[in-house]
Design a protein around this motif. Structure first.
Motif, PDB file in Angstrom:
ATOM      1  N   UNK A1012       0.809  -1.308  -0.203  1.00 27.09           N
ATOM      2  CA  UNK A1012       0.143   0.087  -0.044  1.00 27.09           C
ATOM      3  C   UNK A1012       0.747   1.340   0.038  1.00 27.09           C
ATOM      4  N   UNK A1013       2.053   1.284   0.565  1.00 26.45           N
ATOM      5  CA  UNK A1013       2.925   2.260   0.394  1.00 26.45           C
ATOM      6  C   UNK A1013       3.285   2.847  -0.839  1.00 26.45           C
ATOM      7  N   UNK A1014       3.235   2.058  -1.837  1.00 25.46           N
ATOM      8  CA  UNK A1014       3.453   2.317  -3.435  1.00 25.46           C
ATOM      9  C   UNK A1014       2.361   2.835  -4.073  1.00 25.46           C
ATOM     10  N   UNK A1015       2.316   4.087  -4.405  1.00 25.95           N
ATOM     11  CA  UNK A1015       0.975   4.749  -5.040  1.00 25.95           C
ATOM     12  C   UNK A1015       0.558   3.664  -6.223  1.00 25.95           C
ATOM     13  N   UNK A1016       1.347   3.327  -7.079  1.00 30.28           N
ATOM     14  CA  UNK A1016       0.972   2.739  -8.344  1.00 30.28           C
ATOM     15  C   UNK A1016       0.373   1.428  -7.736  1.00 30.28           C
ATOM     16  N   UNK A1017       1.037   0.544  -7.080  1.00 31.15           N
ATOM     17  CA  UNK A1017       0.395  -0.669  -6.496  1.00 31.15           C
ATOM     18  C   UNK A1017      -0.905  -0.466  -5.668  1.00 31.15           C
ATOM     19  N   UNK A1018      -0.969   0.500  -4.978  1.00 31.03           N
ATOM     20  CA  UNK A1018      -1.976   0.992  -4.165  1.00 31.03           C
ATOM     21  C   UNK A1018      -3.417   1.096  -4.972  1.00 31.03           C
ATOM     22  N   UNK A1019      -3.184   2.024  -5.935  1.00 32.32           N
ATOM     23  CA  UNK A1019      -4.122   2.348  -6.566  1.00 32.32           C
ATOM     24  C   UNK A1019      -4.849   1.170  -7.501  1.00 32.32           C
ATOM     25  N   UNK A1020      -3.903   0.487  -8.145  1.00 33.84           N
ATOM     26  CA  UNK A1020      -4.221  -0.922  -8.721  1.00 33.84           C
ATOM     27  C   UNK A1020      -4.938  -1.954  -7.868  1.00 33.84           C
ATOM     28  N   UNK A1090       7.547   3.214   5.875  1.00 32.61           N
ATOM     29  CA  UNK A1090       8.156   2.818   7.448  1.00 32.61           C
ATOM     30  C   UNK A1090       8.094   4.165   8.138  1.00 32.61           C
ATOM     31  N   UNK A1091       8.483   5.332   7.372  1.00 29.54           N
ATOM     32  CA  UNK A1091       8.680   6.637   7.970  1.00 29.54           C
ATOM     33  C   UNK A1091       7.420   7.252   8.415  1.00 29.54           C
ATOM     34  N   UNK A1092       6.165   6.711   8.173  1.00 35.95           N
ATOM     35  CA  UNK A1092       4.850   7.089   8.258  1.00 35.95           C
ATOM     36  C   UNK A1092       4.144   6.305   9.698  1.00 35.95           C
ATOM     37  N   UNK A1093       4.830   4.907   9.640  1.00 32.20           N
ATOM     38  CA  UNK A1093       3.989   4.235  10.285  1.00 32.20           C
ATOM     39  C   UNK A1093       4.090   4.564  11.708  1.00 32.20           C
ATOM     40  N   UNK A1094       5.026   4.991  12.477  1.00 31.38           N
ATOM     41  CA  UNK A1094       4.925   5.356  13.760  1.00 31.38           C
ATOM     42  C   UNK A1094       4.840   6.647  14.016  1.00 31.38           C
ATOM     43  N   UNK A1095       4.416   7.618  13.058  1.00 30.26           N
ATOM     44  CA  UNK A1095       4.192   8.962  13.236  1.00 30.26           C
ATOM     45  C   UNK A1095       3.090   9.644  13.991  1.00 30.26           C
ATOM     46  N   UNK A1096       3.350  10.490  14.889  1.00 27.45           N
ATOM     47  CA  UNK A1096       2.324  10.909  15.634  1.00 27.45           C
ATOM     48  C   UNK A1096       1.463  11.874  14.725  1.00 27.45           C
ATOM     49  N   UNK A1097       0.440  11.640  14.837  1.00 29.84           N
ATOM     50  CA  UNK A1097      -0.570  12.444  14.030  1.00 29.84           C
ATOM     51  C   UNK A1097      -0.748  13.834  14.595  1.00 29.84           C
TER      52      UNK A1097
END
Length: 1134
Positions: A1012-1020, A1090-1097
């Motif tokens: 899901x982190x890759x835009x192309x794969x996620x959209x498809x 990975x960089x967004x997984x533990x990010x505080x919203x």
């Protein structure tokens, strides 16, 4: 936070900016950065609704002095970055702030420009303007008291330029070109200010690189005016005149980019509807651009190539006399630029010093230079399309010079032999560059000029010089052969020179540095021999009619070479035989060609069908012994008792491949009929051809299949145990293959100086690897070559199953890949539909079932390994080996998915879809937009045939859907867009078990979790999940249960979505809207980087809307709300 606290906080922060920091020159940059970020965070939450005077307050602060002004610049820059560049805000807030910024942009820009101008003027007054400084013999010293003040003004100037750079990219063009392009004029002026020039060049570059309406970009042409050109040129000359200083070099790179971007704007505007004429200063621009093309820095030279190409391609500019006059100068520059010098580790050219700034290693530089040279070749061909004669004349002069020049081998000693060039020798780099130049310009001349205009006499004179040139240096001889090939088209005008050319090439085929030497040949020598062979093949392929009259001479020459078993390698022998077969296609007489091929192949047939060979080929143990892999060798460099046996097997396999690949019937139907190649017609009316080589090749097929079976069985553990001590790793990959898979560069020198195989073990590995590949190449080429004669061989499918597909469990991935690519895929693509049931289905069914099991096990090992990674397990499998294995599994997966796609899905829709997508935008855009599978992707006849068999159908579906969660993004995207839906659609009409349906749907969701982190794969994947849910939810309530298990799913939204889906009358919402809603529902299972997984919203609340919603007009409101008409009186009330 209560309002009073907010005010308190804001006042304190503004107080800190006003007087809480140290002087501009003393305060630490991280303090300034944090302070400005605090203000930006407040702005993001409160402006403009709750803090309307923010810009005024910043303006007031900036009047206090340089320290505050710099902080204000930082605030404005960070604000633009967060709102426009990185967009780190909720949509509503972002829109509010961006619109308010846009409304106030005139003030903001005027503020930035004024700040810049005032501070620069103060700074220049204190240090003396550059012109004055140059005029004075002794530099004017700044008053010591004034020095800090000057530095402070300079700092603010730099900050203002950086802030401008953050805005120029996105504001309306009118702000950039306001006041007769005052901003651009100021930036040009600052190019001559050493402290500010890099920032000014950065801003200028962003401005000149703007896209958008052509009409808006017209004012940028002011940069071609006298003043701007003068400043740009003098800045370049000054920066370059002071030698290599990093700061100046960075500036030169920026300036070069500015000139390139200017060139792009020029090409876009001239000749378009915006009626822009060719600028008067075009000549001055081209001169300055050429200065960058002739600069010692290889990087700067390469930066100019794309723009030269655009200018030479342009409809109007390419006809301009000034540009045409530039072509000889550009070609002269290219002659220098093609010479491969400037390695960072060397000091043999002014370029080396610059390369040390730009490249980490010689390998890096080498990779860069190879692509730079290819780019130059393209641009040189474009230039020669405009002026072919000049290029040819220069190539001729250079060639003559090189032929007469003395050889300079330089300080490096070549391992090939005493007094010979290495790849770094001055002579070789010149020869190499000259050869590339002449090849590019001569080929273009033949394409551009009419036949009568070709300078035949000059060309033949050059050819004679090259043919008479003798050298014992393999690297130079290789260049000589390329020049012979480049000049060969002239022989079509003077066929009498053909025997001389052939004789030159044949001499090179048997080239040795030292005759009768026992030492292994170095790669440089082998390359010469291979080069000569491929030149002969190329000549026979491209000019068969020209060579045909000399056929007998050619044939006798080859026979003489073949009679000595040790004179040529097997590959060289077969290359010469391929050349003969190519010419024999010109007989256009089936019987004559068949007799010739019989004669040519008789030594091979005798050897291949001999009793001894039959025994060796069908018994793994006998085979190991025959090729000498069971021996223990004392001297692994020189001793090789079974080398001759191996070469005999290689010779047979190479020859069969060469004949199958090259023997063909005439291209025109009339000639084919007249020559006896057509034996009937298909029901569809297409002619059925026969190949003159069929009879010979089919005779040898049984033993070929026996060899393949034996080779596969060599990997059985009991057979591996029988390999000798020296050859325990004989079936492993070659180091070269490993490096290629891991993406490691080859050491530069080794390419030419070392022997091709250093030890007998490497030679044995090379033998097994090449033999395996070539056997499958023969089978892959057999279909297109022999057509129905091959497909109708008795029991062919079972013969394949008992040879190529035997013992697959023990065959390593690196052997399975080439089998699928060079044998199975070509067979599928070339097999006519009438043989699907008899040949392909019985063969592919078991293969796909097996591959599905194999890949699943491999990926399971990889995923378990990544789980175990945390627990530090001691393992005898080093990391590089694990990486290699993992990468091989990835490559094999792609190969398998590609094969399934080729078998099952017709590419018609996909091709159209891809071409339209490619036309719409570049790759990045295609990756990030909604990737929808082409609606017309249908199953092929073969696909339908395979899907009828239940076990094959299951294997294909499970492989496709399971592969979505394997960790290979490329494979996932291709499978999702091309394969998954067409396969599933085929079985939708049947009675699918609920468990199967939930498994498929869960497979797609797992894919989203992984990719899901890759835009192309996620959209498809989202699109595929949406298709499955929409198509199957009405029949399978179980899908809703799967959806309910998605983390963070909103149950009410799901109920709403479901009820609309199940009630067709409610399905009015556009497909795009429905898909967006669905994507929001499943957001909880879409994987994040990975960089967004533990990010505080960070939650920023929306403020009251700036723009009032328009109320519906009174009339409609009243009429709609009062169905019984009571409220109509309201319309008439005063």
């Amino acid at each position: 936070m209560p309002r009073l606290e907010k005010v308190y906080l804001k006042n304190n922060v503004m107080g800190l900016i006003s007087n809480g920091t140290q002087n501009i020159l003393e305060e630490e940059s991280h303090i300034k950065d944090v302070l400005s970020r605090i203000v930006v965070e407040m702005i993001k939450r409160e402006w403009p609704q709750h803090w309307p005077d923010m810009l005024k307050e910043l303006d007031t602060l900036s009047k206090q002095g340089e320290t505050q002004t710099e902080l204000v610049m930082f605030i404005l820059l960070r604000l633009a970055e967060d709102v426009v560049t990185f967009q780190t805000l909720p949509t509503q807030r972002r829109r509010d702030i961006q619109q308010t910024l846009t409304q106030n942009m005139e003030k903001i820009f005027s503020f930035l420009l004024t700040t810049l101008q005032q501070n620069v003027n103060k700074y220049r007054r204190m240090v003396g303007a550059p012109q004055e400084r140059d005029a004075l013999t002794t530099p004017q010293k700044t008053d010591l008291a004034q020095e800090p003040k000057a530095q402070a003004n300079c700092r603010v100037g730099i900050a203002a330029l950086n802030t401008l750079a953050g805005y120029i990219d996105w504001v309306a063009m009118s702000h950039i070109t306001a006041d007769n392009c005052k901003l651009l004029e100021m930036l040009c002026l600052l190019l001559n200010e050493p402290e500010l020039q890099v920032g000014a060049a950065e801003c200028l570059l962003i401005a000149v690189s703007r896209k958008g309406k052509l009409e808006d970009r017209k004012p940028l042409m002011v940069l071609f005016g006298d003043v701007a050109m003068h400043y740009i040129l003098s800045a370049a000359q000054t920066a370059d005149g002071e030698g290599l200083v990093e700061k100046h070099y960075v500036f030169l790179k920026r300036l070069c980019q500015v000139l390139c971007a200017l060139g792009s704007q020029l090409c876009a505007l001239v000749g378009s509807d915006s009626d822009v004429d060719t600028p008067a200063n075009l000549g001055k621009y081209l001169d300055s651009f050429l200065a960058f093309t002739t600069h010692p820095s290889q990087f700067l030279r390469s930066s100019t190539q794309i723009t030269w190409g655009a200018l030479f391609r342009h409809d109007i500019l390419s006809r301009d006399p000034l540009l045409l006059a530039m072509i000889p100068k550009y070609l002269r520059a290219s002659m220098t630029n093609l010479v491969k010098v400037g390695f960072p580790s060397k000091t043999d050219s002014p370029s080396c010093e610059y390369s040390r700034f730009d490249f980490d290693s010689d390998e890096d530089f080498n990779a860069f230079f190879n692509s730079f040279r290819a780019q130059q070749g393209e641009v040189m061909r474009m230039a020669c399309r405009l002026d072919p004669r000049t290029g040819f004349q220069m190539a001729g002069e250079w060639l003559k010079y090189q032929l007469a020049a003395l050889v300079d081998i330089g300080p490096m000693i070549s391992k090939t032999g005493e007094g010979l060039c290495s790849i770094f020798s001055p002579s070789f780099v010149q020869w190499d560059a000259m050869t590339f130049f002449s090849e590019s310009v001569i080929s273009q001349m033949f394409r551009t000029l009419d036949k009568e205009e070709i300078p035949v006499n000059d060309g033949i004179e050059l050819l004679q010089l090259v043919l008479n040139f003798e050298t014992k240096d393999p690297l130079i001889l290789s260049c000589v052969l390329t020049n012979v090939s480049a000049l060969f088209p002239f022989v079509t005008y003077r066929p009498e020179y053909l025997p001389q050319v052939l004789s030159k090439l044949f001499t090179a085929v048997t080239f040795e540095v030292i005759e009768e030497s026992k030492a292994p040949r170095t790669r440089a020598v082998k390359n010469v021999r291979r080069h000569a062979c491929s030149s002969i093949i190329k000549m026979c392929r491209d000019y068969p009619q020209l060579v045909l009259p000399n056929f007998e001479m050619l044939y006798n020459h080859v026979k003489q070479l073949l009679s000595n078993e040790l004179l040529l390698t097997q590959m060289e022998k077969c290359a010469l035989m391929e050349a003969l077969v190519l010419i024999s296609n010109q007989f256009k007489d089936y019987q004559r060609q068949k007799v010739f091929l019989e004669e040519l192949m008789s030594p091979v047939a005798n050897l291949w069908l001999s009793e001894e060979m039959q025994r060796v080929l069908s018994d793994p143990e006998a085979f190991i012994s025959y090729v000498g892999a069971d021996n223990k060798i004392a001297d692994p460099v020189l001793e090789d008792p079974s080398g001759l046996n191996r070469s005999r097997i290689s010779f047979c396999v190479y020859t069969i491949l060469g004949v199958v690949k090259r023997a063909r019937w005439p291209t025109t139907l009339e000639e084919a009929k007249a020559g006896g190649f057509v034996i009937g017609c298909m029901p569809s009316g297409n002619p059925i051809y026969r190949n003159p080589c069929t009879e010979q090749v089919l005779k040898l097929l049984d033993n070929l299949l026996a060899l393949i079976r034996t080779h596969n069985n060599l990997y059985m553990p009991e057979m591996v145990a029988k390999l000798g001590e020296t050859f325990a790793k004989a079936l492993d990959m070659l180091e070269v293959e490993k490096n290629a898979i891991l993406g490691l560069p080859q050491p530069l020198l080794e390419l030419y100086d070392s022997p091709v195989y250093k030890t007998i073990l490497e030679r044995m590995q090379g033998f097994f690897c090449t033999l395996y590949d070539n056997c499958f190449h023969i089978l892959g080429n057999a279909g297109p070559s022999m057509q129905q004669d091959f497909y109708t061989v008795d029991g062919l499918a079972s013969q394949f199953l008992n040879s190529a597909f035997v013992n697959l469990n023990n065959i390593p991935d690196y052997r399975l890949r080439p089998m699928l690519r060079v044998f199975v895929k070509p067979l599928v693509l070339s097999c006519p539909s009438e043989h699907y049931e008899t040949l392909l289905c019985p063969m592919l069914g078991p293969l796909f079932t097996y591959l599905h099991v194999r890949l699943s096990q491999k990926w399971q090992v990889i995923s378990q390994r990544s789980i175990l990674c945390e627990e530090d397990t001691a393992d005898d499998n080093p990391e590089s080996q694990e990486m290699l294995e993992e990468q091989l599994v990835r490559l094999l997966t792609r190969e398998v998915m590609d094969l399934i796609t080729v078998c099952c899905v017709s590419k018609k829709g996909a091709a159209e879809h891809n071409s339209s997508a490619a036309a719409d935008g570049d790759d990045d855009e295609m990756m990030s937009t909604d990737v929808t599978p082409p609606s017309s992707a249908e199953l092929t006849e073969l696909g339908k045939c395979l899907m009828k068999q239940e076990d094959v159908c299951t294997a294909l579906l499970i492989t496709a859907y399971r592969s979505l969660s394997w960790k290979d993004t490329l494979s996932c995207q291709r499978t999702t867009t091309q394969l998954c839906w067409p396969l599933l659609k085929q079985v939708l009409t049947g009675n699918l078990l609920p468990d199967a349906v939930t498994w498929f749907f869960t497979g797609v969701l797992k894919g989203l979790q992984t990719h899901g982190q890759h835009d192309g794969c996620m959209a498809a994947l989202v699109h595929l999940a949406f298709q499955i849910y929409e198509a199957l939810r009405p029949r399978y309530a179980e899908l809703k249960a799967v959806m309910e298990q998605i983390p963070e799913i909103q149950k009410e939204s799901l109920e709403q979505f479901d009820s609309k889906l199940l009630n067709p009358t409610l399905l009015k919402v556009a497909d795009k809207r429905r898909k967006d809603n669905f994507k929001r529902l499943i957001a909880g299972c879409i994987g994040k980087p990975l960089g967004e997984q533990f990010r505080k919203e960070v939650h920023i609340r929306n403020l009251p809307s700036l723009f009032k919603k328009v109320k519906p007009s009174l009339e409609t409101d009243v009429l709609e709300n009062n169905e019984d008409g009571e409220g109509l009186t309201a319309l008439f009330e005063p």
